[in-house]
Write a protein that holds these residues in place. Structure first.
Motif, PDB file in Angstrom:
ATOM      1  N   MET A   1       0.842  -1.189   0.000  1.00  0.00           N
ATOM      2  CA  MET A   1       0.000   0.000   0.000  1.00  0.00           C
ATOM      3  C   MET A   1       0.882   1.245   0.000  1.00  0.00           C
ATOM      4  SD  MET A   1      -3.099   0.755   2.544  1.00  0.00           S
ATOM      5  CE  MET A   1      -3.826   2.346   2.641  1.00  0.00           C
ATOM      6  N   TYR A   2       0.444   2.256  -0.683  1.00  0.00           N
ATOM      7  CA  TYR A   2       1.269   3.448  -0.847  1.00  0.00           C
ATOM      8  C   TYR A   2       1.319   4.314   0.402  1.00  0.00           C
ATOM      9  CZ  TYR A   2      -2.794   6.516  -1.185  1.00  0.00           C
ATOM     10  OH  TYR A   2      -3.935   7.223  -0.905  1.00  0.00           O
ATOM     11  N   LEU A   3       0.356   4.151   1.295  1.00  0.00           N
ATOM     12  CA  LEU A   3       0.301   5.000   2.485  1.00  0.00           C
ATOM     13  C   LEU A   3       0.377   4.120   3.730  1.00  0.00           C
ATOM     14  CD1 LEU A   3       0.005   7.908   3.395  1.00  0.00           C
ATOM     15  CD2 LEU A   3      -2.438   7.611   3.407  1.00  0.00           C
ATOM     16  N   SER A   4       1.579   3.911   4.212  1.00  0.00           N
ATOM     17  CA  SER A   4       1.772   3.070   5.384  1.00  0.00           C
ATOM     18  C   SER A   4       1.601   3.899   6.655  1.00  0.00           C
ATOM     19  CB  SER A   4       3.163   2.441   5.351  1.00  0.00           C
ATOM     20  OG  SER A   4       4.144   3.444   5.452  1.00  0.00           O
ATOM     21  N   LYS A   5       1.580   3.199   7.765  1.00  0.00           N
ATOM     22  CA  LYS A   5       1.421   3.850   9.064  1.00  0.00           C
ATOM     23  C   LYS A   5       2.575   4.814   9.343  1.00  0.00           C
ATOM     24  CE  LYS A   5       0.867   2.734  13.938  1.00  0.00           C
ATOM     25  NZ  LYS A   5       0.837   1.664  14.946  1.00  0.00           N
ATOM     26  N   GLU A   6       3.772   4.411   8.948  1.00  0.00           N
ATOM     27  CA  GLU A   6       4.948   5.248   9.187  1.00  0.00           C
ATOM     28  C   GLU A   6       4.884   6.549   8.383  1.00  0.00           C
ATOM     29  OE1 GLU A   6       5.240   1.938   8.267  1.00  0.00           O
ATOM     30  OE2 GLU A   6       5.580   1.230  10.310  1.00  0.00           O
ATOM     31  N   VAL A   7       4.385   6.456   7.155  1.00  0.00           N
ATOM     32  CA  VAL A   7       4.271   7.652   6.322  1.00  0.00           C
ATOM     33  C   VAL A   7       3.251   8.613   6.920  1.00  0.00           C
ATOM     34  CG1 VAL A   7       3.599   8.509   4.043  1.00  0.00           C
ATOM     35  CG2 VAL A   7       4.987   6.453   4.238  1.00  0.00           C
ATOM     36  N   LYS A   8       2.121   8.068   7.397  1.00  0.00           N
ATOM     37  CA  LYS A   8       1.108   8.912   8.031  1.00  0.00           C
ATOM     38  C   LYS A   8       1.666   9.603   9.265  1.00  0.00           C
ATOM     39  CE  LYS A   8      -3.395   6.977   6.959  1.00  0.00           C
ATOM     40  NZ  LYS A   8      -4.593   6.383   7.554  1.00  0.00           N
ATOM     41  N   ALA A  30      -2.308  18.259   4.842  1.00  0.00           N
ATOM     42  CA  ALA A  30      -1.068  17.660   4.343  1.00  0.00           C
ATOM     43  C   ALA A  30      -1.299  16.220   3.889  1.00  0.00           C
ATOM     44  CB  ALA A  30       0.006  17.707   5.428  1.00  0.00           C
ATOM     45  N   LEU A  31      -2.098  15.472   4.638  1.00  0.00           N
ATOM     46  CA  LEU A  31      -2.400  14.094   4.256  1.00  0.00           C
ATOM     47  C   LEU A  31      -3.200  14.052   2.958  1.00  0.00           C
ATOM     48  CD1 LEU A  31      -2.248  11.089   5.054  1.00  0.00           C
ATOM     49  CD2 LEU A  31      -4.434  11.406   6.200  1.00  0.00           C
ATOM     50  N   PHE A  32      -4.191  14.919   2.838  1.00  0.00           N
ATOM     51  CA  PHE A  32      -4.981  14.984   1.605  1.00  0.00           C
ATOM     52  C   PHE A  32      -4.093  15.366   0.416  1.00  0.00           C
ATOM     53  CE2 PHE A  32      -9.189  16.004   3.966  1.00  0.00           C
ATOM     54  CZ  PHE A  32      -9.351  14.666   4.254  1.00  0.00           C
ATOM     55  N   THR A  33      -3.162  16.270   0.624  1.00  0.00           N
ATOM     56  CA  THR A  33      -2.259  16.683  -0.450  1.00  0.00           C
ATOM     57  C   THR A  33      -1.384  15.518  -0.896  1.00  0.00           C
ATOM     58  OG1 THR A  33      -2.244  18.938   0.390  1.00  0.00           O
ATOM     59  CG2 THR A  33      -0.454  18.326  -1.089  1.00  0.00           C
ATOM     60  N   TYR A  34      -0.890  14.746   0.048  1.00  0.00           N
ATOM     61  CA  TYR A  34      -0.095  13.565  -0.281  1.00  0.00           C
ATOM     62  C   TYR A  34      -0.920  12.584  -1.112  1.00  0.00           C
ATOM     63  CZ  TYR A  34       2.802   9.407   0.311  1.00  0.00           C
ATOM     64  OH  TYR A  34       3.562   8.295   0.080  1.00  0.00           O
ATOM     65  N   ARG A  35      -2.150  12.336  -0.680  1.00  0.00           N
ATOM     66  CA  ARG A  35      -3.021  11.402  -1.397  1.00  0.00           C
ATOM     67  C   ARG A  35      -3.400  11.939  -2.781  1.00  0.00           C
ATOM     68  NH1 ARG A  35      -7.829   9.906   2.434  1.00  0.00           N
ATOM     69  NH2 ARG A  35      -8.373   8.614   0.648  1.00  0.00           N
TER      70      ARG A  35
END
Length: 89
Positions: A1-8, A30-35
């Motif tokens: 998965m592209y968005l792991s717990k560590e990235v979040k 910031a999270l929405f921008t990453y997604r």
């Protein structure tokens, strides 16, 4: 998965008040921008993926709503997050 717990946790630690503080508007933006950036890259190669396109439009709307909230609440925080994420040219 592209968005792991560590990235979040890294995103929330950098833009929020801490790695476990997921409720701040800055952290969510910031999270929405990453997604959004990830989905945009996906759509460049998969032009006919309309489900992803719809998800992208919904995410952009959510981010816009949070930015509108933030500009009404505190203009300095709004300017800081926009500058930090590079949302405006």
């Amino acid at each position: 998965m592209y968005l792991s717990k560590e990235v979040k946790e890294e995103i929330f630690a950098k833009h929020g008040k801490g790695k476990n503080d997921t409720g701040t508007a800055e952290g969510q933006i910031a999270l929405f921008t990453y997604r959004i950036n990830h989905l945009s890259g996906h759509l460049k190669t998969n032009r006919k993926d309309f489900n992803t396109e719809r998800s992208l439009v919904m995410l952009v709307g959510k981010r816009r709503a949070l930015l509108d909230y933030l500009i009404k609440k505190d203009v300095l925080r709004y300017r800081a997050i926009v500058k930090e994420l590079g949302l405006r040219k």
